[in-house]
Design an enzyme around this catalytic site. Sequence first.
Site, mmCIF file in Angstrom:
data_model
loop_
_atom_site.group_PDB
_atom_site.id
_atom_site.type_symbol
_atom_site.label_atom_id
_atom_site.label_comp_id
_atom_site.label_asym_id
_atom_site.label_seq_id
_atom_site.Cartn_x
_atom_site.Cartn_y
_atom_site.Cartn_z
ATOM 1 N N ARG A 75 76.418 92.113 11.174
ATOM 2 C CA ARG A 75 76.094 93.531 11.108
ATOM 3 C C ARG A 75 77.129 94.395 11.829
ATOM 4 N NH1 ARG A 75 71.031 95.776 10.671
ATOM 5 N NH2 ARG A 75 72.215 97.703 10.919
ATOM 6 N N LYS A 76 78.013 93.762 12.605
ATOM 7 C CA LYS A 76 78.998 94.509 13.372
ATOM 8 C C LYS A 76 80.261 94.733 12.536
ATOM 9 C CE LYS A 76 76.123 94.360 16.804
ATOM 10 N NZ LYS A 76 75.007 93.646 16.186
#
Length: 380
Positions: free
Chosen positions: A181-182
Amino acid sequence: MTRVNVMQPWLGEEEAAALADVIASGWVAQGPRVAAFEQAFAESQQASYAVATSNCTTALHLALVVAGIGPGDDVVVPSFSFIATANAPTYVGARPVFADVDGTTGNLTAGTVEQALTSRTRAVIAVDQGGVPVDIGALRALCDPRGIVVVEDAACAAGSTYRGRPVGVEAEIAAWSFHPRKILTTGEGGMLTTSRADWADRARKLREHAMSASAAARHQSVLAPPEQYDEIGFNYRMTDLQAAVGLVQLARLPEAVARRRELAAAYAKEIGEIYGLRAVADPSWGTSNFQSFWVEVGHGYPVDREGLMAALAAAEISARRGIMAAHRQPAYADRDTGGVALHVTEWLTDATLILPLFHQMSESEQARVIDVLRDPRSVL
């Protein structure tokens, strides 16, 4: 209709080639590429030292251990964060004390932290929530004279800035995430950065079971030296496979952040014209990488947060509820966590949602999202 995801990793042929090189080398565990990634990340973030870990949660755990936090200590944390922020103090036997956050940034402030301080407070974990930089200088001005360590949870913040420099620089110690998700991802993985050589050295040993000789040093020796274990350590290592991907991703970070800020600016322009919605924005002291682009659904908007999420889903658009409130979770609901009122946290948790934003997002995909924001009832 094609689904619009809330997030997609930006991975390609360069990452695949880097992985192939590692496999061909025969060295896939923690080794030379991890060391290269640590050095490159430290340079990019202007950090004195960087220690790669298996994920950000283990980096937070190590940060508290090397800072000397343990049983009987209190650690002030935001409830408005992923639960790992509160879990890290619990791992070392300390008590997480929840503080409220600023309603605009979603971050701790010197004022909210001061309300949560106790006679046993030894550390504060300050989160750059969604990539929005926390005002770390104000927190250190409050905490340093009291002997309180400020740990920056920069999980979401690679590529964000604070007063013209990379986030994390103003903290004695910081933790980073490379989850998918980063913006910068290694699949799983994390990093600890610090200005203190002694903390970095101890973290490196602790991540490898506290061995006196690293695994890399032993494997490079024909006659491996005997190892010794002076304290209880952990298995928090990163692999060379992950680090190889990280090196490629790190080189792309400026381009990735620029693209996300471009998309965020387009969202902000349109949302600024919609009554009842407020978009997350840069604070006066820095710039966000917009790892998460969240919107507050206020009074006067045609539907509430749940209604807007339903409308987006009806249009095949994936959104997420706003950042969780850890104090509401069963794991902490019955614990003594200080008893500070968390009104802003609860409002933001109930009234915000995260919109799709990813590097490959097209103009037409973003236009679909904006169309629903303008008239959510048209698709319900």
